[in-house]
Design a protein around this motif. Structure first.
Motif, PDB file in Angstrom:
ATOM      1  N   THR A  91       0.627  -1.419  -0.172  1.00 36.80           N
ATOM      2  CA  THR A  91       0.188  -0.369  -0.061  1.00 36.80           C
ATOM      3  C   THR A  91       0.216   1.042   0.233  1.00 36.80           C
ATOM      4  OG1 THR A  91      -1.791  -0.546   1.138  1.00 36.80           O
ATOM      5  CG2 THR A  91      -1.865   1.132   0.950  1.00 36.80           C
ATOM      6  N   ALA A  92       0.396   2.404  -0.688  1.00 36.57           N
ATOM      7  CA  ALA A  92       1.370   3.412  -1.182  1.00 36.57           C
ATOM      8  C   ALA A  92       0.979   3.784  -2.404  1.00 36.57           C
ATOM      9  CB  ALA A  92       3.097   2.941  -1.093  1.00 36.57           C
ATOM     10  N   VAL A  93       1.121   5.557  -2.351  1.00 39.34           N
ATOM     11  CA  VAL A  93       1.784   6.388  -3.868  1.00 39.34           C
ATOM     12  C   VAL A  93       2.316   5.933  -4.421  1.00 39.34           C
ATOM     13  CG1 VAL A  93       1.269   8.673  -4.530  1.00 39.34           C
ATOM     14  CG2 VAL A  93      -0.118   7.934  -2.351  1.00 39.34           C
ATOM     15  N   TYR A  94       2.321   5.178  -6.086  1.00 38.65           N
ATOM     16  CA  TYR A  94       3.134   4.954  -6.337  1.00 38.65           C
ATOM     17  C   TYR A  94       3.670   6.045  -7.569  1.00 38.65           C
ATOM     18  CZ  TYR A  94       2.912   0.340  -4.804  1.00 38.65           C
ATOM     19  OH  TYR A  94       3.064  -0.935  -4.152  1.00 38.65           O
ATOM     20  N   TYR A  95       4.590   6.597  -8.253  1.00 37.40           N
ATOM     21  CA  TYR A  95       4.617   7.483  -8.861  1.00 37.40           C
ATOM     22  C   TYR A  95       5.791   6.705 -10.292  1.00 37.40           C
ATOM     23  CZ  TYR A  95       3.833  10.392  -4.922  1.00 37.40           C
ATOM     24  OH  TYR A  95       3.285  11.523  -4.133  1.00 37.40           O
ATOM     25  N   CYS A  96       5.525   7.361 -11.036  1.00 39.22           N
ATOM     26  CA  CYS A  96       6.970   6.920 -11.898  1.00 39.22           C
ATOM     27  C   CYS A  96       7.658   7.783 -12.094  1.00 39.22           C
ATOM     28  CB  CYS A  96       6.329   6.075 -13.464  1.00 39.22           C
ATOM     29  SG  CYS A  96       5.008   7.754 -14.222  1.00 39.22           S
ATOM     30  N   ALA A  97       8.895   7.920 -12.958  1.00 36.17           N
ATOM     31  CA  ALA A  97       9.801   8.834 -13.086  1.00 36.17           C
ATOM     32  C   ALA A  97      10.739   8.743 -14.321  1.00 36.17           C
ATOM     33  CB  ALA A  97      10.832   8.987 -11.830  1.00 36.17           C
ATOM     34  N   LEU A  98      11.369   9.298 -14.957  1.00 38.60           N
ATOM     35  CA  LEU A  98      11.730   9.796 -15.935  1.00 38.60           C
ATOM     36  C   LEU A  98      13.432  10.388 -15.499  1.00 38.60           C
ATOM     37  CD1 LEU A  98      10.965   9.957 -19.524  1.00 38.60           C
ATOM     38  CD2 LEU A  98      12.529  12.128 -18.802  1.00 38.60           C
ATOM     39  N   GLY A  99      15.007   9.985 -16.317  1.00 35.78           N
ATOM     40  CA  GLY A  99      15.340  10.872 -16.970  1.00 35.78           C
ATOM     41  C   GLY A  99      16.848  10.147 -15.285  1.00 35.78           C
ATOM     42  N   ILE A 100      17.467  10.531 -15.278  1.00 35.98           N
ATOM     43  CA  ILE A 100      19.114  10.287 -14.759  1.00 35.98           C
ATOM     44  C   ILE A 100      19.600  11.767 -13.955  1.00 35.98           C
ATOM     45  CG2 ILE A 100      20.763   9.778 -14.409  1.00 35.98           C
ATOM     46  CD1 ILE A 100      20.550   7.774 -16.925  1.00 35.98           C
ATOM     47  N   ARG A 101      19.804  12.870 -14.634  1.00 40.79           N
ATOM     48  CA  ARG A 101      20.187  13.869 -13.878  1.00 40.79           C
ATOM     49  C   ARG A 101      19.347  14.759 -13.658  1.00 40.79           C
ATOM     50  NH1 ARG A 101      24.805  12.796 -17.152  1.00 40.79           N
ATOM     51  NH2 ARG A 101      24.472  13.567 -18.979  1.00 40.79           N
ATOM     52  N   GLU A 102      18.654  14.153 -14.654  1.00 39.82           N
ATOM     53  CA  GLU A 102      17.139  15.712 -14.563  1.00 39.82           C
ATOM     54  C   GLU A 102      15.972  14.477 -14.146  1.00 39.82           C
ATOM     55  OE1 GLU A 102      16.529  18.831 -17.426  1.00 39.82           O
ATOM     56  OE2 GLU A 102      14.719  19.732 -16.022  1.00 39.82           O
ATOM     57  N   ILE A 103      15.241  14.770 -13.275  1.00 31.82           N
ATOM     58  CA  ILE A 103      14.000  14.137 -13.095  1.00 31.82           C
ATOM     59  C   ILE A 103      13.139  14.333 -13.148  1.00 31.82           C
ATOM     60  CG2 ILE A 103      13.316  11.715 -11.639  1.00 31.82           C
ATOM     61  CD1 ILE A 103      15.579  11.649 -11.035  1.00 31.82           C
ATOM     62  N   PHE A 104      11.740  14.165 -14.232  1.00 39.67           N
ATOM     63  CA  PHE A 104      10.847  13.911 -14.014  1.00 39.67           C
ATOM     64  C   PHE A 104       9.207  12.913 -13.122  1.00 39.67           C
ATOM     65  CE2 PHE A 104      11.052  18.036 -17.254  1.00 39.67           C
ATOM     66  CZ  PHE A 104      12.417  17.664 -17.576  1.00 39.67           C
ATOM     67  N   TRP A 105       8.484  14.182 -12.565  1.00 39.74           N
ATOM     68  CA  TRP A 105       7.637  12.777 -12.073  1.00 39.74           C
ATOM     69  C   TRP A 105       6.263  13.174 -12.264  1.00 39.74           C
ATOM     70  CZ3 TRP A 105       9.817   9.390  -8.125  1.00 39.74           C
ATOM     71  CH2 TRP A 105      11.128   9.939  -7.783  1.00 39.74           C
ATOM     72  N   GLY A 106       5.818  11.492 -12.722  1.00 38.91           N
ATOM     73  CA  GLY A 106       4.371  11.967 -11.969  1.00 38.91           C
ATOM     74  C   GLY A 106       3.789  12.229 -11.254  1.00 38.91           C
ATOM     75  N   GLN A 107       2.678  12.413 -11.341  1.00 36.82           N
ATOM     76  CA  GLN A 107       1.577  12.545 -10.482  1.00 36.82           C
ATOM     77  C   GLN A 107       1.148  11.981  -9.003  1.00 36.82           C
ATOM     78  OE1 GLN A 107       0.003  12.117 -12.608  1.00 36.82           O
ATOM     79  NE2 GLN A 107      -1.975  10.512 -12.257  1.00 36.82           N
ATOM     80  N   GLY A 108       1.220  10.441  -9.564  1.00 35.30           N
ATOM     81  CA  GLY A 108       1.169   9.837  -8.583  1.00 35.30           C
ATOM     82  C   GLY A 108      -0.264   9.064  -8.658  1.00 35.30           C
ATOM     83  N   THR A 109      -0.257   7.898  -7.710  1.00 36.65           N
ATOM     84  CA  THR A 109      -1.816   6.719  -8.132  1.00 36.65           C
ATOM     85  C   THR A 109      -1.481   6.292  -6.756  1.00 36.65           C
ATOM     86  OG1 THR A 109      -2.903   5.567  -9.295  1.00 36.65           O
ATOM     87  CG2 THR A 109      -0.849   4.638  -9.157  1.00 36.65           C
ATOM     88  N   GLN A 110      -2.627   6.370  -6.103  1.00 35.14           N
ATOM     89  CA  GLN A 110      -2.669   5.294  -4.931  1.00 35.14           C
ATOM     90  C   GLN A 110      -3.597   3.921  -5.358  1.00 35.14           C
ATOM     91  OE1 GLN A 110      -2.687   6.255  -1.517  1.00 35.14           O
ATOM     92  NE2 GLN A 110      -2.474   4.564  -1.114  1.00 35.14           N
ATOM     93  N   VAL A 111      -2.419   3.215  -4.453  1.00 37.03           N
ATOM     94  CA  VAL A 111      -3.045   2.000  -4.298  1.00 37.03           C
ATOM     95  C   VAL A 111      -3.079   1.412  -2.508  1.00 37.03           C
ATOM     96  CG1 VAL A 111      -1.761  -0.691  -4.832  1.00 37.03           C
ATOM     97  CG2 VAL A 111      -1.124   1.174  -6.246  1.00 37.03           C
ATOM     98  N   THR A 112      -4.347   0.684  -2.749  1.00 40.91           N
ATOM     99  CA  THR A 112      -4.489  -0.013  -1.404  1.00 40.91           C
ATOM    100  C   THR A 112      -4.444  -1.669  -1.453  1.00 40.91           C
ATOM    101  OG1 THR A 112      -5.144   2.327  -0.979  1.00 40.91           O
ATOM    102  CG2 THR A 112      -5.888   0.712   0.598  1.00 40.91           C
TER     103      THR A 112
END
Length: 115
Positions: A91-112
């Motif tokens: 259970t957590a908020v799951y985020y995807c991320a792109l990049g190495i030196r500069e990282i871009f994030w999504g807004q997250g999605t809740q998994v329970t």
């Protein structure tokens, strides 16, 4: 402008499955590293649960090995996290991320995951 949009979270019973999606615009999922992170309730930090290099090599945090699968569809510019045999501790908020030196994030999605 790089944007990541996650979807697919929800409420599931222990032992169940979910598939998270992360649609990317403004960049390409095939030319850089990407990762799925999660932030559990009460934790201030996000932990990396699965990563994929531009070559498609994956790695997983020990607690999810054999249960989670990271994949990508270059044509759809989307990555996925297939989560099987889910446990309440997932259970957590799951985020995807792109990049190495500069990282871009999504807004997250809740998994329970209920026990």
């Amino acid at each position: 402008q790089v944007q990541l949009v996650e979807s697919g979270g929800g409420l599931v019973q222990a032992g169940g499955s979910l598939r998270l999606s992360c649609a990317v615009s403004g960049s390409s999922v095939s030319i850089t590293s990407m990762g799925w992170y999660r932030q559990a309730p009460g934790n201030s930090q996000r932990e990396l649960v699965a990563g994929m290099t531009s070559d498609g090599i994956t790695n997983y945090e020990d607690s999810v090995k054999g249960r989670f699968t990271f994949s990508r569809d270059n044509a759809k510019n989307t990555v996925y996290l297939q989560m099987d045999s889910l446990k309440p501790e997932d259970t957590a908020v799951y985020y995807c991320a792109l990049g190495i030196r500069e990282i871009f994030w999504g807004q997250g999605t809740q998994v329970t995951v209920s026990s």
